[in-house]
Design a protein around this motif. Structure first.
Motif, PDB file in Angstrom:
ATOM      1  N   ILE A 152       4.093  -1.642   4.329  1.00  0.00           N
ATOM      2  CA  ILE A 152       3.766  -1.464   2.909  1.00  0.00           C
ATOM      3  C   ILE A 152       4.239  -2.697   2.151  1.00  0.00           C
ATOM      4  O   ILE A 152       5.443  -2.891   1.976  1.00  0.00           O
ATOM      5  N   CYS A 204       5.304   6.788  -3.096  1.00  0.00           N
ATOM      6  CA  CYS A 204       4.638   6.242  -1.917  1.00  0.00           C
ATOM      7  C   CYS A 204       5.421   6.584  -0.654  1.00  0.00           C
ATOM      8  O   CYS A 204       4.866   7.097   0.322  1.00  0.00           O
ATOM      9  N   ARG A 220       6.728   3.226  -8.657  1.00  0.00           N
ATOM     10  CA  ARG A 220       5.842   3.955  -7.753  1.00  0.00           C
ATOM     11  C   ARG A 220       6.343   4.066  -6.321  1.00  0.00           C
ATOM     12  O   ARG A 220       5.799   4.842  -5.536  1.00  0.00           O
ATOM     13  N   GLU A 259       7.277  -2.669  -7.687  1.00  0.00           N
ATOM     14  CA  GLU A 259       6.759  -1.309  -7.550  1.00  0.00           C
ATOM     15  C   GLU A 259       7.835  -0.251  -7.783  1.00  0.00           C
ATOM     16  O   GLU A 259       7.710   0.882  -7.307  1.00  0.00           O
TER      17      GLU A 259
END
Length: 109
Positions: free
Chosen positions: A19, A31, A27, A24
């Protein structure tokens, strides 16, 4: 289904998930919750399967790396490539290098 190739009685498999992440923080928990939940369900259905998750924190200016530290089953890499493709490639290299000597085949998703 992508895991149809995993057959009962076959040699154990290692599935690698890479990933790439850049800034991020807001988020990344969602995830990783989804990925680790899927990995748990896969392990239950196929006990011989190992799932390795690598998040490549690439040129982050927020607290993404600090959030990743709270996920003990997730491997974290720090890069400063500034490009998603380069970050993804670094994660793939990391997984492959870690499994060069492994007897189990590595499947990258």
């Amino acid at each position: 289904c992508w895991h149809d190739g995993i057959r009962p009685g076959s040699s154990p498999a290692v599935i690698g998930v890479v990933i790439p992440a850049r800034d991020e923080m807001a988020r990344i928990d969602g995830c990783l919750a989804a990925v680790t939940d899927s990995a748990t369900r896969l392990r239950r259905a196929h006990p011989g399967v190992e799932v390795r998750v690598v998040v490549v924190a690439d040129a982050c200016t927020d607290q993404t790396a600090q959030r990743l530290a709270e996920w003990p089953d997730v491997h974290m890499m720090l890069t400063s490539a500034g490009r998603v493709g380069a970050a993804r490639a670094a994660g793939v290299r990391h997984l492959l290098d870690a499994h060069v000597e492994a007897a189990a085949p590595l499947r990258l998703l």
